[in-house]
Design a protein around this motif. Sequence first.
Motif, PDB file in Angstrom:
ATOM      1  N   TYR A 304      42.305  -5.683 -27.290  1.00  0.00           N
ATOM      2  CA  TYR A 304      41.501  -4.467 -27.141  1.00  0.00           C
ATOM      3  C   TYR A 304      40.036  -4.842 -26.919  1.00  0.00           C
ATOM      4  O   TYR A 304      39.376  -4.323 -26.021  1.00  0.00           O
ATOM      5  N   LYS A 306      38.852  -7.731 -25.844  1.00  0.00           N
ATOM      6  CA  LYS A 306      38.704  -8.411 -24.542  1.00  0.00           C
ATOM      7  C   LYS A 306      38.631  -7.404 -23.409  1.00  0.00           C
ATOM      8  O   LYS A 306      37.801  -7.500 -22.515  1.00  0.00           O
ATOM      9  N   ARG A 307      39.513  -6.437 -23.448  1.00  0.00           N
ATOM     10  CA  ARG A 307      39.533  -5.428 -22.373  1.00  0.00           C
ATOM     11  C   ARG A 307      38.250  -4.610 -22.385  1.00  0.00           C
ATOM     12  O   ARG A 307      37.689  -4.277 -21.343  1.00  0.00           O
ATOM     13  N   HIS A 339      36.913   2.609 -24.180  1.00  0.00           N
ATOM     14  CA  HIS A 339      36.884   1.890 -25.452  1.00  0.00           C
ATOM     15  C   HIS A 339      35.792   2.451 -26.353  1.00  0.00           C
ATOM     16  O   HIS A 339      35.181   1.731 -27.133  1.00  0.00           O
TER      17      HIS A 339
END
Length: 436
Positions: A304, A306-307, A339
């Motif tokens: 999560y 990283k994205r 995010h």
Amino acid sequence: MDPRPAFAKPGSKSPWNWVCRIVVAVLLVASAGVGLVISLVPLLDHGSTLRASAQHEGALATSSSGGFRDSHRTLEKRKLQVLGVNADESAGGGLLKQYTSFAKYALESSNSSDPLPLPLVAPIGERSLLSIPLITIIGVQKGGTTNLRRNLLTHPLVTGMPNEVHFFDQDPDIYPKLGHWQGDGREKELSPGAIGRILSEYAKTCLEEGKPKKKPAWHKNVAAMSSGVIVESSPRYILSPIAPYRMRMVLPRAKLVVVLRDPTDRYFSQLRMVMCKTEPDPGYMSLEEQISTHFHPPGQAKGYIKRAEAAYNPYGERCRGENATSADLWNCFKAMATHNPLHRGLYADQLERWFRVYDKSQILVIDSAEMFVNFTETVAVVAEWAGLPEHEFEYDKHEFKGACRDKIRYHNQPDFFADGGRYVGKKKRACLLSVD
Ligand SMILES: Nc1ncnc2c1ncn2[C@@H]1O[C@H](COP(=O)(O)OS(=O)(=O)O)[C@@H](OP(=O)(O)O)[C@H]1O
């Protein structure tokens, strides 16, 4: 020597004379009685006056006519006079001053380095006098901002804009279309007239209709605007790359408050908020979709993060405003959406953006953990910092309903909140910043 009193004239013993004396005596006694009654009325009738005033306030809270605003203004004036403040000469305890237009205030503000009272102006097309906030709570979401605002509103001079007006982080059409928007001095290019028009729109947000269930409270606030000092709370401002630049253009003297909460606690508080919703926002994703899109699924924090890093670089020049266009900043904001719960907890880049635009003396940063323990003391610190007259705050629990831990509706993941409200992944008490 004549033994009769000096006032008695010869022949004063006539019957007419006695009649006149009796009439005069009766009149004197009667007028003394009337005088006594007049002077006692406020005391004798105090209870019913208070009752009437309470009923009046109740009626004001539910009415929405222009007359209602005027009578509430009179009430507010009386409230100020009780505090020993002459509302006409120094509205809002001397913190407000009447101007003929926001443009006049903008001109005076740009020509003076002294502290100025806030402008009290009838915005374009309006009759009511409105102002701009003394204090703006810019974040963070789930930091305890609602409760802070609510408690500041208990100060006798303070009144509120509708909660979360989000004037500076949405509706891009209100602002001039500048090609580049570095925020490093470009705001000086706006004329007082242009600033005045934006401030006028901003002040008008006080008049916006609320959701029906909130209407009475909002209208009460709106009516009090004329003599009260405003507090705005829009916790998303801090996250918006564009908001600091826009705000600085028109409110160079703003006093901003940030309540920071432990990012993990903040994250789970947001997750609980979504999970506790009974209905999704119309036209938006379902609650299940929101949770799986915006939050990390159990045990997948690493992927999560990283994205999220790939989708948005919070420390990149563009998103910090350097050589950015307003469109760039807007796009940065949109890129954060996916995010969002993570980005909201990355406080450093958000604060850095605001500190680039505002002097540090204009931003008060509060630790919510400290605030939750010493609530009234914290509210008093904020009030004093903003220059409000001293007031003994009593904790107003009105808005603090606590977390909705008991009402979570997200049944597909029964273990999500097994541990007293925190997400439990593979590891006991796993949290966003320590998992995997
Ligand atoms: N006095 C006090 N003590 C402890 N906790 C408190 C207090 N006041 C507010 N809160 C907690 O603050 C969270 C709500 O924050 P916000 O009002 O900023 O939320 S929002 O952004 O307006 O949605 C929400 O956090 P969670 O309970 O963790 O969800 C509130 O419970």
